[in-house]
Design a protein around this motif. Structure first.
Motif, mmCIF file in Angstrom:
data_model
loop_
_atom_site.group_PDB
_atom_site.id
_atom_site.type_symbol
_atom_site.label_atom_id
_atom_site.label_comp_id
_atom_site.label_asym_id
_atom_site.label_seq_id
_atom_site.Cartn_x
_atom_site.Cartn_y
_atom_site.Cartn_z
ATOM 1 N N THR A 34 36.579 42.210 32.372
ATOM 2 C CA THR A 34 37.138 43.135 33.088
ATOM 3 C C THR A 34 38.180 43.911 32.408
ATOM 4 O OG1 THR A 34 36.973 41.630 34.993
ATOM 5 C CG2 THR A 34 38.772 43.488 34.908
ATOM 6 N N ILE A 35 38.736 43.300 31.276
ATOM 7 C CA ILE A 35 39.771 44.098 30.624
ATOM 8 C C ILE A 35 38.982 44.940 29.863
ATOM 9 C CG2 ILE A 35 41.391 43.720 28.834
ATOM 10 C CD1 ILE A 35 42.452 41.255 29.951
ATOM 11 N N GLY A 36 37.995 44.715 29.130
ATOM 12 C CA GLY A 36 37.128 45.437 28.329
ATOM 13 C C GLY A 36 36.391 46.680 29.052
ATOM 14 N N ALA A 37 35.747 46.281 30.097
ATOM 15 C CA ALA A 37 35.115 47.321 30.777
ATOM 16 C C ALA A 37 36.083 48.261 31.217
ATOM 17 C CB ALA A 37 34.362 46.715 32.141
ATOM 18 N N CYS A 38 37.330 48.031 31.752
ATOM 19 C CA CYS A 38 38.274 48.870 32.402
ATOM 20 C C CYS A 38 38.850 49.761 31.105
ATOM 21 C CB CYS A 38 39.649 48.325 33.049
ATOM 22 S SG CYS A 38 39.257 47.654 34.435
ATOM 23 N N LEU A 39 38.992 49.271 29.820
ATOM 24 C CA LEU A 39 39.640 49.988 28.801
ATOM 25 C C LEU A 39 38.525 50.967 28.071
ATOM 26 C CD1 LEU A 39 41.628 47.358 26.895
ATOM 27 C CD2 LEU A 39 42.648 49.336 27.704
ATOM 28 N N GLY A 40 37.323 50.402 28.172
ATOM 29 C CA GLY A 40 36.314 51.212 27.758
ATOM 30 C C GLY A 40 36.014 52.416 28.997
ATOM 31 N N LEU A 41 35.948 52.400 29.880
ATOM 32 C CA LEU A 41 35.662 53.297 30.930
ATOM 33 C C LEU A 41 36.915 54.370 30.997
ATOM 34 C CD1 LEU A 41 33.643 54.055 32.954
ATOM 35 C CD2 LEU A 41 34.802 52.881 34.538
ATOM 36 N N GLY A 42 38.122 53.626 30.843
ATOM 37 C CA GLY A 42 39.292 54.737 30.761
ATOM 38 C C GLY A 42 39.222 55.535 29.584
ATOM 39 N N TYR A 43 38.905 54.976 28.486
ATOM 40 C CA TYR A 43 38.500 55.812 27.195
ATOM 41 C C TYR A 43 37.463 57.006 27.450
ATOM 42 C CZ TYR A 43 37.936 57.239 22.581
ATOM 43 O OH TYR A 43 37.669 58.287 21.438
ATOM 44 N N ALA A 47 38.348 60.820 27.108
ATOM 45 C CA ALA A 47 37.855 61.428 26.044
ATOM 46 C C ALA A 47 37.156 62.553 26.452
ATOM 47 C CB ALA A 47 36.868 60.576 25.183
ATOM 48 N N LYS A 48 36.763 62.793 27.782
ATOM 49 C CA LYS A 48 36.038 63.743 28.315
ATOM 50 C C LYS A 48 36.835 65.053 28.607
ATOM 51 C CE LYS A 48 31.861 62.036 28.998
ATOM 52 N NZ LYS A 48 30.701 62.403 28.408
ATOM 53 N N GLY A 58 43.409 58.012 29.001
ATOM 54 C CA GLY A 58 42.420 57.159 29.720
ATOM 55 C C GLY A 58 42.468 55.631 29.479
ATOM 56 N N MET A 59 42.817 55.191 28.230
ATOM 57 C CA MET A 59 43.020 53.729 28.203
ATOM 58 C C MET A 59 44.264 53.146 28.712
ATOM 59 S SD MET A 59 41.613 53.079 24.191
ATOM 60 C CE MET A 59 41.775 51.624 24.120
ATOM 61 N N ALA A 60 45.316 53.984 28.775
ATOM 62 C CA ALA A 60 46.290 53.627 29.366
ATOM 63 C C ALA A 60 46.298 53.186 30.854
ATOM 64 C CB ALA A 60 47.617 54.288 29.213
ATOM 65 N N ALA A 61 45.562 54.368 31.539
ATOM 66 C CA ALA A 61 45.156 54.161 32.828
ATOM 67 C C ALA A 61 44.221 53.004 33.050
ATOM 68 C CB ALA A 61 44.475 55.452 33.252
ATOM 69 N N ALA A 66 43.156 47.308 34.550
ATOM 70 C CA ALA A 66 42.560 46.019 34.311
ATOM 71 C C ALA A 66 43.551 45.005 34.725
ATOM 72 C CB ALA A 66 42.576 46.128 32.768
ATOM 73 N N VAL A 67 44.923 44.963 34.564
ATOM 74 C CA VAL A 67 46.120 44.346 35.100
ATOM 75 C C VAL A 67 45.730 44.101 36.489
ATOM 76 C CG1 VAL A 67 48.457 44.046 35.155
ATOM 77 C CG2 VAL A 67 47.478 44.874 33.232
ATOM 78 N N ILE A 68 45.641 45.162 37.255
ATOM 79 C CA ILE A 68 45.763 45.008 38.756
ATOM 80 C C ILE A 68 44.413 44.405 39.172
ATOM 81 C CG2 ILE A 68 45.158 46.183 41.034
ATOM 82 C CD1 ILE A 68 46.981 48.633 39.725
ATOM 83 N N MET A 69 43.193 44.673 38.352
ATOM 84 C CA MET A 69 41.789 43.574 38.721
ATOM 85 C C MET A 69 41.998 42.369 38.415
ATOM 86 S SD MET A 69 38.921 46.796 38.017
ATOM 87 C CE MET A 69 37.842 45.740 38.414
#
Length: 83
Positions: A34-43, A47-48, A58-61, A66-69
């Motif tokens: 979950t943490i990896g997917a949220c950070l990767g998707l946020g980045y 980056a778009k 994006g990584m901060a968001a 990730a914390v909430i999930m």
């Protein structure tokens, strides 16, 4: 098969880990994924945007998401008793 007294004392209630290592490993793997997917998707989403800080924002968001999930995931695994 000879069962010891410890086997009789294991909790098999739903929502309690007891001595089940597979359930604990499942939780750890789910939290990491979950943490990896949220950070990767946020980045990726950040980056778009062609600003210089889009990926970082994006990584901060993604981290906040990730914390909430992760809190909801732990509550699900523990039967809603996480505090």
């Amino acid at each position: 098969m000879n069962r010891s007294d410890n086997d009789k004392n294991r909790s098999t209630e739903n929502g309690n880990f007891g001595d089940n290592p597979w359930r604990a490993m499942g939780l750890i793997g789910s939290v990491g994924g979950t943490i990896g997917a949220c950070l990767g998707l946020g980045y990726w989403i950040g980056a778009k945007f062609d600003t210089g800080y889009g990926g970082i924002v994006g990584m901060a968001a993604g981290f906040v998401a990730a914390v909430i999930m992760t809190v909801f995931l732990i509550r699900t695994f523990t039967g809603g008793n996480a505090r």
